[in-house]
Each structure stands twice: as C-alpha cells, then as structure tokens.
Design a protein around this motif. Structure first.
Motif, PDB file in Angstrom:
ATOM      1  N   ALA A 189       0.765  -1.085  -0.053  1.00 33.76           N
ATOM      2  CA  ALA A 189      -0.052   0.123   0.189  1.00 33.76           C
ATOM      3  C   ALA A 189       0.903   1.126   0.083  1.00 33.76           C
ATOM      4  N   THR A 193       0.596   4.229  -3.100  1.00 38.42           N
ATOM      5  CA  THR A 193       0.362   5.584  -3.008  1.00 38.42           C
ATOM      6  C   THR A 193       1.304   6.705  -3.311  1.00 38.42           C
ATOM      7  N   ILE A 258     -11.905   6.580   1.135  1.00 38.04           N
ATOM      8  CA  ILE A 258     -11.972   5.479   1.691  1.00 38.04           C
ATOM      9  C   ILE A 258     -12.834   5.161   2.805  1.00 38.04           C
ATOM     10  N   VAL A 298     -12.570   3.362  -2.142  1.00 33.13           N
ATOM     11  CA  VAL A 298     -12.053   1.971  -1.618  1.00 33.13           C
ATOM     12  C   VAL A 298     -13.063   1.702  -0.293  1.00 33.13           C
ATOM     13  N   VAL A 320      -6.443  -1.339  -0.722  1.00 35.70           N
ATOM     14  CA  VAL A 320      -5.879   0.076  -1.078  1.00 35.70           C
ATOM     15  C   VAL A 320      -4.769  -0.261  -2.103  1.00 35.70           C
TER      16      VAL A 320
END
Length: 328
Positions: A189, A193, A258, A298, A320
């Motif tokens: 993750a 990102t 999220i 998400v 994610v």
C-alpha cells in the motif's frame, strides 16, 4: 491520535449488583485455577506493564475483538466472548456454541457469566479497557490490544499484539506468519500511494461522516493526504454526528475516498459495502468530484468495524494497494 474511548450506558440492575459481589467472592479462585491448568507462566509486555500470565491457558475468555481472528488462527476455542461483537461471518461456530458463554458487551458486561466460565486467562483491553480492574478480580487479565498511543502507532501495535499472543499460546511461528502478511500488505500500500488526497469516511446510521479519528490509523504509514483530519473530535467513536455537509467534501474534492461501513458490520442493510455504496452513489453533491467521476473509492471489508485486528488491516492494505495500482 487519541486512545480509544467508547460511550457507555450507566445501567444499574440486580444482575450487575450480583456480579459485583461475585467478583470479590470468586476472583481469587479464578486466579488459582490458572496455575493448575496452564503450562507454566510467561511474561509479556502489556498496557499495564510487564505481566506474568499462564502459558497455553486451557480456558480463555476473549473480550478484545481485535484478537479474535488471531486466536482462531491459533486454534483457540474460548470459554467466553462478547457474542454481539463477533463478526457476522467466520465466527458462526463461536456464536452458536452454547458452551461458549456470552459476556454481553463493553457497555453492559455480564460479569456473572464471565465468572461462571472459569477462565484461566482473560484477554481484555480495547473496548473492555475500562473494566480491567473488575476483570482482574475474576482471573489474570492481559491487555495487549493495539493503541493509537503505542510506539509506532496503531498498526505497529498490531504486530506487538500478535507476537504477545503467539508467546502466550506457544504459537510463535504462526504469529510470525500473520505479522509477515501484515507487513507485506502495508508495504504494498505504501508503494502504491503517491501523495494523493483522500477523504476518510464512515457510514453510520444511514449517514456519511468524517471517519478520520477511527480509520486515520490506516493511512498513517501511507503516502496520502487526508483532506479532513480528526481535530476537534473527542474520541475514536463513530457514533458522533459532526454535521459534516456533503458540499464541504465536494469543495475539498479529494482524489480518493476510503469508506468504513459501520452499518454493514452491525447488521445494517446490505452486505459487502452495499449500504455505504448506495449512500455514496445517491449523493448529488458529489457528482463532479474526482473520487466519484473516476470511481476512486475503496470500501473496507464489511466487518472492519468489529474486527480491526492484524488480519483486517492486512486485507485493508491489500484493498488500497489493488485499487491505487489499478488507477495508475
């Protein structure tokens, strides 16, 4: 981030009063049973300092919901659990087993039922933190629950929790596997990102609100920018209504959302994030936002609100990583 604090109802009943008397009368016998049924003792670091606890205890009361999946992975069958906090899937055997006592919830714990289960060890903490002293009068109580105030934050505390439980139950190798999976998913993750902006949302009681105080833990290690922090929120509770307007979120126009769906976890309409998705899709104020137009949302697993342990965060980080990698 602040420590976990939950609202509690003050309920005075004959059962609670009776339970209070039972604690002082039976607490010492509960502790004595531990030395007779366990396989020696082991010292672990807890929220209350280093504590000597029974090793491989025969009778375990599991109250901390963040430990449930790990205990099941270790093959532990508890003698008592708060059945209302069990996830709807994966724990049917615990929920339907009459030999496993139901000890109520952290708001209205059933101390008599817990005492009657005759535990060698009680795994407390998290939602049951405020009851630690009473629990300790029934049997040795260990609090190795994750905390936002732990060194390195909540996610690192999940590693410490898993390792401590592995030590207690003689399942060090299995604990290492769980920790390795968590670390691998977290790193995936992190790598996926790149500084995108995100709105951390919670769906509760049919409304969408700021969930930063509860799921901000998830993005602490990640390269993401939270558009709404947890400043001004009193706790990590998701029961509060901040009055957040959808137009406020639209104006901030985050790249991603999220979402934690509390309603799905506690029996709200729909499963697999359907309830939250319905709310998001119906929010006209968000029609032109980046996260809606690019479908960059998400949805955490539907039981996340009542799991929040190492396995839950492993799956969340995987979600994610998969979503961000797919978006490029």
């Amino acid at each position: 981030m602040r420590s976990v604090r939950f609202r509690k109802s003050i309920v005075v009943t004959s059962t609670v009063l009776c339970a209070g008397m039972a604690l002082s009368a039976c607490g010492e016998s509960g502790k004595a049973s531990a030395s007779g049924k366990s396989q020696g003792n082991v010292t672990v670091a807890t929220a209350k300092g280093d504590l000597e606890v029974p090793r491989k205890p025969a009778r375990v009361a599991a109250l901390d919901n963040t430990s449930f999946a790990t205990l099941k992975a270790f093959g532990v069958k508890p003698v008592a659990v708060p059945k209302a906090l069990l996830p709807q899937q994966g724990f049917e055997d615990w929920k339907n087993d009459a030999s496993i006592k139901d000890v109520g919830t952290h708001r209205e714990p059933k101390f008599e039922a817990l005492n009657a289960s005759e535990p060698d060890l009680i795994i407390g903490g998290y939602r049951f933190t405020d009851h630690h002293d009473k629990l300790s009068k029934i049997a040795t109580t260990v609090d190795v629950a994750p905390s936002d105030e732990a060194k390195g934050g909540y996610v690192n505390a999940l590693t410490a929790q898993t390792e401590a439980l592995g030590k207690i139950f003689g399942e060090e190798d299995k604990a290492k596997e769980i920790v390795a999976a968590l670390e691998k998913s977290r790193q995936s993750a992190v790598d996926a990102t790149k500084g995108e902006s995100v709105f951390l949302a919670v769906s509760s009681a049919g409304k969408i609100d700021n969930g930063a105080s509860r799921i901000g833990r998830l993005i602490e290690p990640l390269k993401l920018k939270n558009v709404l922090g947890a400043e001004g929120e009193d706790s990590t509770s998701v029961h509060d209504n901040s009055g957040l307007a959808p137009e406020t979120v639209a104006k901030l126009n985050p790249d991603w959302m999220i979402m934690m769906d509390r309603d799905a976890a506690v029996g709200g309409e729909g499963t697999e994030s359907v309830a939250a998705k319905k709310l998001v899709d119906g929010m006209e104020a968000w029609d032109r936002t980046t996260f809606r137009t690019k479908d960059q949302i998400v949805y955490l697993q539907s039981d996340f609100y009542v799991t929040e342990g190492a396995q839950a965060y492993t799956e969340a980080f995987d979600k994610v990583a998969t979503a961000f990698n797919a978006a490029g």
